[in-house]
Motif scaffolding. Structure first.
Motif, PDB file in Angstrom:
ATOM      1  N   ALA A  73       0.857  -1.183   0.000  1.00  0.00           N
ATOM      2  CA  ALA A  73       0.000   0.000   0.000  1.00  0.00           C
ATOM      3  C   ALA A  73       0.893   1.234   0.000  1.00  0.00           C
ATOM      4  N   MET A  74       0.288   2.387  -0.190  1.00  0.00           N
ATOM      5  CA  MET A  74       1.014   3.648  -0.154  1.00  0.00           C
ATOM      6  C   MET A  74       1.214   4.067   1.303  1.00  0.00           C
ATOM      7  N   SER A  75       2.448   4.400   1.633  1.00  0.00           N
ATOM      8  CA  SER A  75       2.790   4.883   2.969  1.00  0.00           C
ATOM      9  C   SER A  75       3.449   6.246   2.835  1.00  0.00           C
ATOM     10  N   ASP A  76       3.368   7.043   3.881  1.00  0.00           N
ATOM     11  CA  ASP A  76       4.030   8.348   3.917  1.00  0.00           C
ATOM     12  C   ASP A  76       5.175   8.300   4.918  1.00  0.00           C
ATOM     13  N   LEU A  77       6.358   8.744   4.482  1.00  0.00           N
ATOM     14  CA  LEU A  77       7.473   8.992   5.386  1.00  0.00           C
ATOM     15  C   LEU A  77       7.544  10.499   5.550  1.00  0.00           C
ATOM     16  N   ILE A  78       7.439  10.979   6.757  1.00  0.00           N
ATOM     17  CA  ILE A  78       7.392  12.418   7.008  1.00  0.00           C
ATOM     18  C   ILE A  78       8.652  12.842   7.740  1.00  0.00           C
ATOM     19  N   PHE A  79       9.376  13.793   7.137  1.00  0.00           N
ATOM     20  CA  PHE A  79      10.604  14.350   7.714  1.00  0.00           C
ATOM     21  C   PHE A  79      10.349  15.823   8.012  1.00  0.00           C
ATOM     22  N   GLU A  80      10.724  16.277   9.196  1.00  0.00           N
ATOM     23  CA  GLU A  80      10.501  17.671   9.583  1.00  0.00           C
ATOM     24  C   GLU A  80      11.822  18.413   9.699  1.00  0.00           C
TER      25      GLU A  80
END
Length: 92
Positions: free
Chosen positions: A56-63
């Motif tokens: 599935a589509m996943s989000d990796l979030i970097f701040e």
């Protein structure tokens, strides 16, 4: 939706080698999001006792990102056929 903390050393236990990664441009100090289709969560994350493939589509979030470096490898079949095209449709 389930969120999994993969900060620090836990990031090493997520494998994207069989995934497709999508991203857009960003500005310095903004949140940067990588969309990944096909990630493997290794059992070392402590979620379950075996590796899990996420189809599935996943989000990796970097701040607070200052810059990114992208390394990639070009795939070619045994004959060496090129299949990557530029914006004009020409094979590189």
């Amino acid at each position: 939706m389930r969120q999994i903390d993969v900060t620090g050393e836990r990031f090493d236990f997520v494998d994207y080698s069989e995934g497709n990664i999508f991203f857009d441009t960003f500005s310095e100090k903004e949140t940067f999001v990588l969309k990944v289709w096909g990630a493997t969560l290794m059992h070392e994350l402590g979620i379950v006792e075996q590796d899990i493939y996420v189809a599935a589509m996943s989000d990796l979030i970097f701040e607070d990102v200052a810059y990114i470096v992208v390394n990639y490898g070009i795939y070619a079949n045994e004959e060496g056929t090129k299949f990557i095209k530029n914006m004009e449709g020409d094979v590189n």
